[in-house]
Scaffold this active site. Structure first.
Site, short mmCIF file in Angstrom:
data_model
loop_
_atom_site.label_atom_id
_atom_site.label_comp_id
_atom_site.label_asym_id
_atom_site.label_seq_id
_atom_site.Cartn_x
_atom_site.Cartn_y
_atom_site.Cartn_z
N HIS A 123 -0.03 -0.14 -6.17
CA HIS A 123 0.19 0.31 -7.54
C HIS A 123 -0.86 -0.36 -8.42
O HIS A 123 -1.33 -1.45 -8.14
CB HIS A 123 1.61 -0.11 -7.97
CG HIS A 123 2.07 0.41 -9.28
ND1 HIS A 123 1.63 -0.10 -10.48
CD2 HIS A 123 2.97 1.39 -9.60
CE1 HIS A 123 2.23 0.53 -11.47
NE2 HIS A 123 3.04 1.45 -10.97
N ASP A 200 4.49 -7.68 -4.04
CA ASP A 200 5.05 -6.77 -5.04
C ASP A 200 6.28 -6.13 -4.43
O ASP A 200 6.19 -5.24 -3.59
CB ASP A 200 4.00 -5.72 -5.42
CG ASP A 200 4.54 -4.60 -6.29
OD1 ASP A 200 5.75 -4.61 -6.61
OD2 ASP A 200 3.75 -3.70 -6.65
N GLN A 203 9.54 -1.91 -5.12
CA GLN A 203 10.14 -0.77 -4.42
C GLN A 203 10.95 -1.18 -3.20
O GLN A 203 11.34 -0.32 -2.40
CB GLN A 203 9.04 0.21 -3.99
CG GLN A 203 8.24 0.81 -5.13
CD GLN A 203 9.05 1.78 -5.98
OE1 GLN A 203 10.09 2.28 -5.57
NE2 GLN A 203 8.57 2.04 -7.18
N LYS A 226 14.31 -0.72 -11.84
CA LYS A 226 14.35 0.05 -10.60
C LYS A 226 15.54 -0.35 -9.73
O LYS A 226 15.84 0.31 -8.74
CB LYS A 226 13.05 -0.14 -9.82
CG LYS A 226 11.80 0.36 -10.54
CD LYS A 226 10.56 0.13 -9.71
CE LYS A 226 9.29 0.34 -10.50
NZ LYS A 226 9.06 1.74 -10.91
N CYS A 364 0.40 5.97 -10.68
CA CYS A 364 -0.27 4.66 -10.87
C CYS A 364 -0.88 4.18 -9.55
O CYS A 364 -0.80 2.99 -9.22
CB CYS A 364 0.68 3.63 -11.44
SG CYS A 364 1.23 4.00 -13.12
#
Length: 406
Positions: A123, A200, A203, A226, A364
């Protein structure tokens, strides 16, 4: 505890509404998830009856608000199995967390001639801060390339490391492809070369349990919105020894020990020295409610349900003519696709007419789009409140669009 999607859906008020005269099928949770009543009510209750500035007062409301805020820090530390709640910094989201690391740890530890490794599937939030850091200090940004199936060319990774590698910044799960990267072996390799690792996790944390101690990563960051929580709040985990050495990157109230016009300023201890100003206390309370909600359902239960739903979706989508899927067969959360030569925006607009919400665009992730030589993709994301019926509606909608547009 048995997972019941019907009971879960009953907790999300928005899922009962209609769009264009049809029941909403919300397949865009990877962009931002909907919120259960428990989260909405917790934040509203705080503002109605418990609001006060934290860390600044001895009166009852302030003390109670401070305690509630710090209890969420403790709950979040248990959620990712950190050693201590003091390894967690409240941030606005994943993007701010990565920028904090780049501007604090990065400015102190990355020098001219050093290098940072990222991947082609990242991302922009895990690309641009490192580009900016490298430009400031004269470091090199190295990239792990993609395979056509949406996995990384891991055989190239050992060749990217050298004695000047300072950081591997890698996504846990791709926001476009759903690829879950083999973090354990990647982190081990990075540490063998003396490099730190930032993950990261934006997700990942909503799909299955995350254990930062087992991963042995140095930094882990994720967003609340999220994870069925509010916008504007997230968590940055940093190993305690690293965090205590990092300088603040924003100045203001709450992050100081002393301030003197003649002798300068000294900082308070971490994590509070990274939380300048009045925090998003309501968002923190809402995040705590989201963590409690997901934990009560059981992340393993959620994972099992979502994986069954994903397998069903991938099998049903095989019936759609001229549909191109991107990413591996084994994936988490998202299905990126294009229909024939039609632009993703057109396909997404037709689906919206059918009450189906998907994300369209470059997500993104422009370097990933460039790799696949497309300007955009449609992305349907599957969350714990989505159903087999909604998958069927997506498939039927795509079949209908194909008949209409050819």
């Amino acid at each position: 505890m048995t997972f019941s999607v019907d009971k879960v859906r009953a907790d999300f008020p928005v899922l009962s509404r209609e769009v264009n005269g049809l029941p909403l099928a919300y397949l865009d949770s990877a962009a931002s998830a909907q919120k259960p009543s428990q989260v909405i009510d917790a934040e509203a209750e705080f503002y109605r009856h418990g609001y006060a500035a934290v860390h600044r007062g001895i009166h009852t409301l302030s003390a109670q608000a401070t305690e509630k805020m710090e209890n969420v820090r403790k709950r979040a530390s248990l959620f990712i199995n950190a050693r201590s709640a003091e390894e967690l910094v409240f941030v606005r989201g994943t993007t701010e967390g990565i920028n904090l690391v780049a501007n604090s740890w990065g400015n102190s530890n990355v020098r001219a001639g050093d290098n940072i490794i990222i991947s082609q599937m990242e991302h922009h939030a895990n690309i641009v801060p490192w580009q900016m850091l490298c430009a400031r200090v004269g470091a090199e940004l190295r990239v792990i390339p993609l395979n056509p199936d949406g996995t990384l060319q891991l055989e190239t990774l050992p060749t990217l490391f050298d004695e000047k590698t300072r950081l591997l910044a890698i996504t846990h799960v791709s926001n476009v492809l759903g690829t879950e990267n083999p973090l354990a072996e990647m982190i081990t390799l990075a540490h063998q070369h003396g490099a730190k690792v930032l993950v990261d996790g934006a997700q990942a944390v909503m799909h299955h349990p995350v254990d930062v101690q087992a991963l042995d990563c140095d930094f882990y960051v994720f967003s609340g919105h999220k994870l069925y929580g509010p916008t504007g709040i997230g968590i940055l985990y940093v190993k305690e020894a690293l965090l205590q050495e990092m300088p603040p990157w924003e100045g203001g109230g709450s992050m100081i020990a002393t301030v003197s016009l003649s002798e300068g300023t000294t900082w308070t201890k971490a994590p509070w020295r990274f939380e300048a100003g009045t925090p998003n206390t309501g968002g923190i309370i809402g995040l705590g409610a989201a963590l409690e909600y997901v934990s009560a359902l059981g992340l393993n239960n959620i994972a099992e349900y979502e994986q069954n739903l994903m397998h069903y979706a991938l099998s049903q989508l095989e019936s759609v003519p001229d549909l191109t899927l991107y990413g591996p067969q084994n994936r988490l959360g998202v299905i990126a696709f294009n229909l024939g030569k039609h632009h993703a925006y057109d396909v997404g607009s037709f689906l919206d007419n059918y009450g189906i919400a998907v994300r369209t665009g470059h997500h993104c992730a422009m370097p990933l789009m460039a790799y696949y030589n497309v300007p955009a993709m449609c992305r349907a994301s599957l969350a714990m409140y989505n159903t087999h019926e909604e998958v069927d509606r997506l498939v039927t909608g795509l079949q209908r669009i194909h008949r209409l547009l050819g």
